[in-house]
Design a protein around this motif. Sequence first.
Motif, PDB file in Angstrom:
ATOM      1  N   SER A 441       1.787 -36.745  49.480  1.00  0.00           N
ATOM      2  CA  SER A 441       2.852 -36.171  50.309  1.00  0.00           C
ATOM      3  C   SER A 441       4.237 -36.463  49.776  1.00  0.00           C
ATOM      4  CB  SER A 441       2.753 -36.718  51.739  1.00  0.00           C
ATOM      5  OG  SER A 441       3.090 -38.112  51.760  1.00  0.00           O
ATOM      6  N   GLY A 442       4.353 -37.409  48.853  1.00  0.00           N
ATOM      7  CA  GLY A 442       5.648 -37.835  48.371  1.00  0.00           C
ATOM      8  C   GLY A 442       6.283 -38.908  49.232  1.00  0.00           C
ATOM      9  N   LYS A 443       5.547 -39.441  50.183  1.00  0.00           N
ATOM     10  CA  LYS A 443       6.070 -40.498  51.038  1.00  0.00           C
ATOM     11  C   LYS A 443       6.381 -41.737  50.217  1.00  0.00           C
ATOM     12  CE  LYS A 443       4.768 -43.408  54.988  1.00  0.00           C
ATOM     13  NZ  LYS A 443       3.680 -43.737  55.956  1.00  0.00           N
ATOM     14  N   ALA A 529      -2.435 -36.827  43.090  1.00  0.00           N
ATOM     15  CA  ALA A 529      -1.152 -37.516  42.968  1.00  0.00           C
ATOM     16  C   ALA A 529      -1.366 -38.995  42.658  1.00  0.00           C
ATOM     17  CB  ALA A 529      -0.358 -37.359  44.262  1.00  0.00           C
ATOM     18  N   ARG A 535       3.484 -36.267  44.243  1.00  0.00           N
ATOM     19  CA  ARG A 535       3.309 -35.131  45.142  1.00  0.00           C
ATOM     20  C   ARG A 535       2.243 -34.180  44.614  1.00  0.00           C
ATOM     21  NH1 ARG A 535       9.565 -33.356  45.722  1.00  0.00           N
ATOM     22  NH2 ARG A 535       9.307 -33.441  43.460  1.00  0.00           N
ATOM     23  N   ASN A 536       1.320 -33.821  45.471  1.00  0.00           N
ATOM     24  CA  ASN A 536       0.415 -32.736  45.139  1.00  0.00           C
ATOM     25  C   ASN A 536       1.186 -31.415  45.189  1.00  0.00           C
ATOM     26  OD1 ASN A 536      -1.805 -34.429  44.834  1.00  0.00           O
ATOM     27  ND2 ASN A 536      -2.371 -34.278  47.003  1.00  0.00           N
ATOM     28  N   ASN A 538       3.266 -30.083  43.088  1.00  0.00           N
ATOM     29  CA  ASN A 538       4.644 -30.502  42.830  1.00  0.00           C
ATOM     30  C   ASN A 538       5.479 -29.328  42.308  1.00  0.00           C
ATOM     31  OD1 ASN A 538       6.992 -31.776  42.012  1.00  0.00           O
ATOM     32  ND2 ASN A 538       6.042 -32.879  40.325  1.00  0.00           N
ATOM     33  N   ASP A 570       9.934 -35.410  51.290  1.00  0.00           N
ATOM     34  CA  ASP A 570       9.256 -35.759  50.033  1.00  0.00           C
ATOM     35  C   ASP A 570      10.212 -35.873  48.854  1.00  0.00           C
ATOM     36  OD1 ASP A 570       9.879 -33.100  49.602  1.00  0.00           O
ATOM     37  OD2 ASP A 570       7.918 -32.561  48.801  1.00  0.00           O
ATOM     38  N   THR A 571      11.512 -36.050  49.095  1.00  0.00           N
ATOM     39  CA  THR A 571      12.475 -36.220  48.005  1.00  0.00           C
ATOM     40  C   THR A 571      13.093 -37.604  48.057  1.00  0.00           C
ATOM     41  OG1 THR A 571      14.279 -35.229  49.305  1.00  0.00           O
ATOM     42  CG2 THR A 571      13.007 -33.774  47.863  1.00  0.00           C
TER      43      THR A 571
END
Length: 694
Positions: A441-443, A529, A535-536, A538, A570-571
Amino acid sequence: MVRIALPLFTPASSAPGSSSRAHVTCQYKCGDACFHEPGNSSDNEYFGDVVRSMVSRRSVLKGTATAAIGLGAASALAACGDDGGSATPAPSTPPVTGTGTGDGMNFAAVAPNTTDAVVVPAGYEQSVVIRWGDPVIPGAPEFDFTAQTPEAQEKQFGFNNDFAGLIAIDGEPNRFYLVCNQEYTTEEFMFAGYTAKNPTENQARVSMAAHGITVVEVAAESGSGKLTPVVGKRNRRITASTPFTLTGPAAGSEFVKTSADPAGTTILGTIANCSGGLTPWGTMLSGEENYNNYFAGADGITDKATRDRLDRYSFADESDYHQWGRYEQRFDLSKNPNEANRFGYIVEVNPHDPSSTPIKHSSMGRLKHESANIFVTSDGTVVAYTGDDERFEYIYKFVSSRKIRSGSGNSAIRDNMRILEVGTLYVAKLTGDSPQSIDGSGKLPADGKFAGSGTWLPLMTVNEDGTSESRIDDMTAAEVAVFTRVAADKAGATKMDRPEDIEPHPKTGKVYCALTNNTKRGTEGKAAADEANPRNENKNGQIIEFTDDHAGTAFTWELLLVCGDPAAADTYYGGFDKTKVSPISCPDNVAFDPHGNLWISTDGNALKSNDGLFAVALEGANRGETKQFLTVPKGAETCGPIITEDRIIVCVQHPGETDDASADAPASNWPDGGSAQPRPSVVAVWKTGGKIGV
């Protein structure tokens, strides 16, 4: 592995959240790589599979001699934008309007836009340095779009300029060599009435002549940043037909010999030249990248070993949009299968001697090189970093066993051009500090950063006496040099999200790599990921920062930026307040200014704005602060940034290249305006009466 086409293409204009790269650009630049299965089908470990007993990143370099001196140039582009992905809205964060907090970044940020122009901050001026078709060699005719010939193009500035570098001319103040790659051609935008995959011989040969590298003398104007080309004897055009000398373990091997070159040491031409670097000894390095889509006949090869190797490098007949094989048999693999192995190297050019023979360095491996950039340690060890720009490919470095010879004459340069022939080639394996926190998720992990450690895995060593040693079981050194991706697969390297430009900081020695995007990350059957690629699917890419034991095998790493809409969860902008940054997407090239800031150019912005150039603070409380300095015209890509106190130079590649346009219906008239055809160009920008960003 047979390459299988993915579902029918959906144009970027109707696929929210995807790269803004036009499909036609993907076709001609990388052979539609975005719309095929990735070439890497290996089962290499990624972070989720790696045992977590490695030494902490905080202690891996403890006790290591890390003092080093960077001797690289301040300058430093580009590969395919990715397809697909879930919808991403336009950035909801207001554009940055402040004037920055530190030297080099004190300018009013340019807001995201879709203007058909190069847009720069208030108080700055700009001018075009050189355009496609402008004369370079004495006797070159003026550009005539309607009457192009290969003979004229061989003397004119080539198409789709990518990397740019400035090299001072000894003894002549305010005179420089401007060195540029000509990465690829988009014939539909070069010729009126062009039929896709059906060039005339004249069109094909003009295209061949528009590739390669240009060396052109430029004069700097006192009191401004303007540069003016000088047509003279110092200039040079290197094309798809210029002879090169092949060095290293591949030279003379069975894999590169052809009927035209039975010795396997002389190669005609360089193509798909993407990004590059300048060496401390005064030469230019250039990466041969998406060369696979210039060859016909791959699908007719039935020998399994040859077929597997071609697949690993994504060769397929359907990817051949240039169709040169119709007119030159060396581009037809059914007739000359080894020609495939004669491209994919780092090439080196001596701009000080227009009669010199350029070199292809096989000791640095054969892959889809985005660039090569040099760092020199305190004891004089030369280290070159390079990325392999395709989805799920790897990051490499080459550590030379030779030192730089002092002096600036051609004799010293010739000696120093042998530095990259001898040493050890490595590939990177990474692990993360917080593997259990990475869910695609980019968490951000609980420790507040994406970070970890890693090891450089040796692939081959080339000795001073010319002998070489493979470090991979069941592969010879020649095989490692020619089929480097296979060797890296066997070594267990970490799959990354399209490693593009990678460059060491000239002051701190930290190494920065642009990972542009990878919408296939985490999809069915693909690597999930991990902490460096968090991130999936991406869409927007990231910037990774290495603290490397340059001559050794240990490093730590940290993500500086996880790009995209700053308002999105997710940034990550280095820990800086995301309400105060410019949105950045799809980083491509990196460079540094004299104040130590990182500058990033983008390719395929997925945030509904033109591509641009951004400055990023690296140190202190403002680490991660990101400000947009300029944007390029509609359909264009930002390439080849050079950042100095007096000027910024960018290459504007493929302006007006959109899927609903062509030479018969141009979408842009930049840079000449009116009803003119768009022309890739180099642009200089400077501050009126002052220094850049101060």
